[in-house]
Design a protein around this motif. Sequence first.
Motif, PDB file in Angstrom:
ATOM      1  N   ARG A 136      23.386 -38.663  45.199  1.00 30.53           N
ATOM      2  CA  ARG A 136      22.074 -38.980  44.715  1.00 30.53           C
ATOM      3  C   ARG A 136      21.843 -37.820  43.716  1.00 30.53           C
ATOM      4  O   ARG A 136      20.733 -38.099  42.881  1.00 30.53           O
ATOM      5  CB  ARG A 136      21.488 -38.430  46.333  1.00 30.53           C
ATOM      6  N   GLU A 137      21.860 -36.676  43.776  1.00 37.13           N
ATOM      7  CA  GLU A 137      21.879 -35.750  42.733  1.00 37.13           C
ATOM      8  C   GLU A 137      22.301 -36.065  41.382  1.00 37.13           C
ATOM      9  O   GLU A 137      21.546 -36.102  40.420  1.00 37.13           O
ATOM     10  CB  GLU A 137      22.154 -34.236  43.021  1.00 37.13           C
ATOM     11  N   GLU A 138      23.537 -36.800  41.276  1.00 30.66           N
ATOM     12  CA  GLU A 138      23.877 -37.110  40.048  1.00 30.66           C
ATOM     13  C   GLU A 138      23.104 -38.424  39.551  1.00 30.66           C
ATOM     14  O   GLU A 138      22.743 -38.483  38.255  1.00 30.66           O
ATOM     15  CB  GLU A 138      25.304 -37.819  40.169  1.00 30.66           C
ATOM     16  N   LEU A 139      22.734 -39.287  40.510  1.00 30.98           N
ATOM     17  CA  LEU A 139      21.910 -40.523  40.149  1.00 30.98           C
ATOM     18  C   LEU A 139      20.495 -39.949  39.616  1.00 30.98           C
ATOM     19  O   LEU A 139      19.938 -40.694  38.515  1.00 30.98           O
ATOM     20  CB  LEU A 139      21.538 -41.160  41.335  1.00 30.98           C
ATOM     21  N   ALA A 140      20.077 -38.881  40.094  1.00 31.55           N
ATOM     22  CA  ALA A 140      18.689 -38.224  39.706  1.00 31.55           C
ATOM     23  C   ALA A 140      18.921 -37.854  38.324  1.00 31.55           C
ATOM     24  O   ALA A 140      18.049 -37.823  37.385  1.00 31.55           O
ATOM     25  CB  ALA A 140      18.286 -37.120  40.539  1.00 31.55           C
ATOM     26  N   GLY A 141      19.959 -37.133  38.214  1.00 32.52           N
ATOM     27  CA  GLY A 141      20.348 -36.917  36.650  1.00 32.52           C
ATOM     28  C   GLY A 141      20.401 -38.057  35.792  1.00 32.52           C
ATOM     29  O   GLY A 141      20.091 -37.916  34.503  1.00 32.52           O
ATOM     30  N   ILE A 142      21.108 -38.941  36.013  1.00 30.52           N
ATOM     31  CA  ILE A 142      21.184 -40.166  35.079  1.00 30.52           C
ATOM     32  C   ILE A 142      19.978 -40.471  35.117  1.00 30.52           C
ATOM     33  O   ILE A 142      19.512 -41.049  33.898  1.00 30.52           O
ATOM     34  CB  ILE A 142      22.002 -41.227  35.887  1.00 30.52           C
ATOM     35  N   LEU A 143      19.162 -40.954  35.936  1.00 28.49           N
ATOM     36  CA  LEU A 143      17.420 -41.255  36.006  1.00 28.49           C
ATOM     37  C   LEU A 143      17.085 -40.529  34.744  1.00 28.49           C
ATOM     38  O   LEU A 143      16.092 -40.804  33.740  1.00 28.49           O
ATOM     39  CB  LEU A 143      17.029 -41.299  37.303  1.00 28.49           C
ATOM     40  N   GLU A 144      16.989 -39.105  34.952  1.00 29.18           N
ATOM     41  CA  GLU A 144      16.403 -38.191  34.069  1.00 29.18           C
ATOM     42  C   GLU A 144      16.640 -38.320  32.687  1.00 29.18           C
ATOM     43  O   GLU A 144      15.714 -38.324  31.787  1.00 29.18           O
ATOM     44  CB  GLU A 144      16.632 -36.757  34.386  1.00 29.18           C
ATOM     45  N   ASN A 145      17.912 -38.484  32.352  1.00 30.52           N
ATOM     46  CA  ASN A 145      18.455 -38.800  31.082  1.00 30.52           C
ATOM     47  C   ASN A 145      17.911 -40.089  30.392  1.00 30.52           C
ATOM     48  O   ASN A 145      17.600 -40.300  29.430  1.00 30.52           O
ATOM     49  CB  ASN A 145      19.955 -38.811  30.977  1.00 30.52           C
ATOM     50  N   ALA A 146      17.775 -41.241  31.244  1.00 31.23           N
ATOM     51  CA  ALA A 146      17.487 -42.416  30.478  1.00 31.23           C
ATOM     52  C   ALA A 146      15.808 -42.425  30.578  1.00 31.23           C
ATOM     53  O   ALA A 146      15.526 -42.850  29.435  1.00 31.23           O
ATOM     54  CB  ALA A 146      17.761 -43.466  31.523  1.00 31.23           C
ATOM     55  N   VAL A 147      15.054 -41.759  31.319  1.00 33.01           N
ATOM     56  CA  VAL A 147      13.636 -41.728  31.162  1.00 33.01           C
ATOM     57  C   VAL A 147      13.329 -40.989  29.995  1.00 33.01           C
ATOM     58  O   VAL A 147      12.446 -41.574  29.410  1.00 33.01           O
ATOM     59  CB  VAL A 147      13.017 -41.075  32.515  1.00 33.01           C
ATOM     60  N   ASP A 148      13.876 -39.763  29.796  1.00 29.18           N
ATOM     61  CA  ASP A 148      13.716 -39.042  28.596  1.00 29.18           C
ATOM     62  C   ASP A 148      13.987 -40.176  27.378  1.00 29.18           C
ATOM     63  O   ASP A 148      13.133 -39.834  26.225  1.00 29.18           O
ATOM     64  CB  ASP A 148      14.643 -37.763  28.216  1.00 29.18           C
ATOM     65  N   VAL A 149      14.791 -40.954  27.329  1.00 35.10           N
ATOM     66  CA  VAL A 149      15.055 -41.807  26.273  1.00 35.10           C
ATOM     67  C   VAL A 149      14.082 -42.675  26.119  1.00 35.10           C
ATOM     68  O   VAL A 149      13.595 -43.238  24.874  1.00 35.10           O
ATOM     69  CB  VAL A 149      16.492 -42.470  26.199  1.00 35.10           C
ATOM     70  N   LEU A 150      13.575 -43.447  27.278  1.00 33.15           N
ATOM     71  CA  LEU A 150      12.424 -44.200  27.196  1.00 33.15           C
ATOM     72  C   LEU A 150      11.189 -43.438  26.833  1.00 33.15           C
ATOM     73  O   LEU A 150      10.399 -44.037  25.932  1.00 33.15           O
ATOM     74  CB  LEU A 150      12.267 -44.853  28.557  1.00 33.15           C
ATOM     75  N   HIS A 151      10.995 -42.361  27.096  1.00 32.71           N
ATOM     76  CA  HIS A 151       9.868 -41.442  26.677  1.00 32.71           C
ATOM     77  C   HIS A 151       9.960 -41.344  24.996  1.00 32.71           C
ATOM     78  O   HIS A 151       8.813 -41.507  24.413  1.00 32.71           O
ATOM     79  CB  HIS A 151       9.978 -40.004  26.959  1.00 32.71           C
ATOM     80  N   ALA A 152      10.925 -40.983  24.460  1.00 36.06           N
ATOM     81  CA  ALA A 152      11.348 -40.974  22.935  1.00 36.06           C
ATOM     82  C   ALA A 152      11.203 -42.330  22.373  1.00 36.06           C
ATOM     83  O   ALA A 152      10.534 -42.313  21.262  1.00 36.06           O
ATOM     84  CB  ALA A 152      12.807 -40.540  22.771  1.00 36.06           C
ATOM     85  N   LEU A 153      11.352 -43.458  23.130  1.00 36.85           N
ATOM     86  CA  LEU A 153      10.909 -44.944  22.552  1.00 36.85           C
ATOM     87  C   LEU A 153       9.398 -45.139  22.563  1.00 36.85           C
ATOM     88  O   LEU A 153       9.249 -46.300  22.156  1.00 36.85           O
ATOM     89  CB  LEU A 153      11.755 -45.998  23.287  1.00 36.85           C
ATOM     90  N   GLY A 154       8.789 -44.179  23.328  1.00 39.11           N
ATOM     91  CA  GLY A 154       7.415 -44.510  23.161  1.00 39.11           C
ATOM     92  C   GLY A 154       6.670 -45.070  24.684  1.00 39.11           C
ATOM     93  O   GLY A 154       5.697 -45.493  24.859  1.00 39.11           O
ATOM     94  N   VAL A 155       7.524 -45.166  25.714  1.00 39.82           N
ATOM     95  CA  VAL A 155       7.104 -45.606  26.926  1.00 39.82           C
ATOM     96  C   VAL A 155       6.735 -44.489  27.626  1.00 39.82           C
ATOM     97  O   VAL A 155       7.443 -43.479  28.433  1.00 39.82           O
ATOM     98  CB  VAL A 155       8.327 -46.296  27.678  1.00 39.82           C
ATOM     99  N   GLU A 156       5.617 -44.056  27.712  1.00 35.81           N
ATOM    100  CA  GLU A 156       4.890 -43.212  28.669  1.00 35.81           C
ATOM    101  C   GLU A 156       5.448 -43.090  29.997  1.00 35.81           C
ATOM    102  O   GLU A 156       5.681 -41.777  30.458  1.00 35.81           O
ATOM    103  CB  GLU A 156       3.276 -43.164  28.488  1.00 35.81           C
ATOM    104  N   GLU A 157       5.188 -44.090  30.881  1.00 38.69           N
ATOM    105  CA  GLU A 157       5.593 -43.842  32.271  1.00 38.69           C
ATOM    106  C   GLU A 157       6.697 -45.044  32.604  1.00 38.69           C
ATOM    107  O   GLU A 157       6.170 -45.990  33.171  1.00 38.69           O
ATOM    108  CB  GLU A 157       4.493 -43.955  33.163  1.00 38.69           C
ATOM    109  N   PRO A 158       7.823 -44.863  32.450  1.00 31.65           N
ATOM    110  CA  PRO A 158       9.002 -45.998  32.494  1.00 31.65           C
ATOM    111  C   PRO A 158       8.884 -46.554  33.914  1.00 31.65           C
ATOM    112  O   PRO A 158       8.825 -45.760  35.024  1.00 31.65           O
ATOM    113  CB  PRO A 158      10.163 -45.174  32.220  1.00 31.65           C
ATOM    114  N   LYS A 159       8.972 -47.687  34.168  1.00 31.26           N
ATOM    115  CA  LYS A 159       9.308 -48.374  35.569  1.00 31.26           C
ATOM    116  C   LYS A 159      10.720 -48.182  35.932  1.00 31.26           C
ATOM    117  O   LYS A 159      11.373 -49.036  35.003  1.00 31.26           O
ATOM    118  CB  LYS A 159       8.634 -49.636  35.593  1.00 31.26           C
TER     119      LYS A 159
END
Length: 299
Positions: A136-159
């Motif tokens: 679970r904690e590693e999945l949260a880290g994976i999620l965090e990294n991917a969400v940061d990439v989406l933020h950088a691509l301009g997606v403000e609140e990724p689904k």
Amino acid sequence: MENRFGRIIEEVKKAPVKRRCALVCPDEHTEKAALAAQEMGLIEAVFLTAGKGTGDFHFPSAMEAAREAVTGARERRYDMILKGNIDTAVLLKQVVNKDYGLLTGRLISHVALLDIPAYHKLAVLSDGGMVMYPGREELAGILENAVDVLHALGVEEPKVACLAAVEKGHERMPETVRAAALKKMNQEGLIRGCQVEGPISFDLAFSREAARVKGYDSPVAGDADLFLVPDFVSGNLLAKSLVHAGGARMAGFLSGTRVPVIVTSRSSSEEEKLYSIACSAWLAGRTVQSGGRHEDLGD
């Protein structure tokens, strides 16, 4: 079919400063991709060769070439790294070196960007290339990294769709339990900067019509920005199925490191390598804002 990587490529071309890409042990396909990217005005390619051959810098071994790429990235002489004909483990050993590597204190995970013909927007899939069986904690880290990439691509609140085979938690299907836990963490504000749904099957995350037929009501259904897979195997199979059977275009790189590290397979097309270079150059030119921080709740 519209090429959704086109916007990223055009934006990178406009950058006044070209990002320096260290190509470690170039082979035919990676060299062609790097040279094409350079000719398009996306990067400045630096060739680090080993053994026989010539390049901008030549080293006795692949390990030493990898070390130069990593130390150079740490010292900001390179903005990104592209793996060529070198064993991934050899490169990653340098990346994770505690003395001179590219560690940030975050989990290192693989992020794939997919332009899928049957889908209405560019999507992210993670992690199908780095973390084998995350808890679970590693999945949260994976999620965090991917969400940061989406933020950088301009997606403000990724689904975020936490994928599983079914939509209800079941103790004999631990991926459903972890997905439900991530959704709860999001609801409690422990995972921020995104909207998390799960467990949810791929058809419901991908298709609004499938969600309507099955009566699954969620803003994420049919509109996911991130397909968070439960493990390396399912992510690898899904990504390759979308590319080879579904006609998707793909870019991929490691996130959670100081700079993007591109570790595409030797069988990956020159096109995939070019898109990976373009996306990495885009990200290297931005300070990624971390919106997906989470607290350590254990597993």
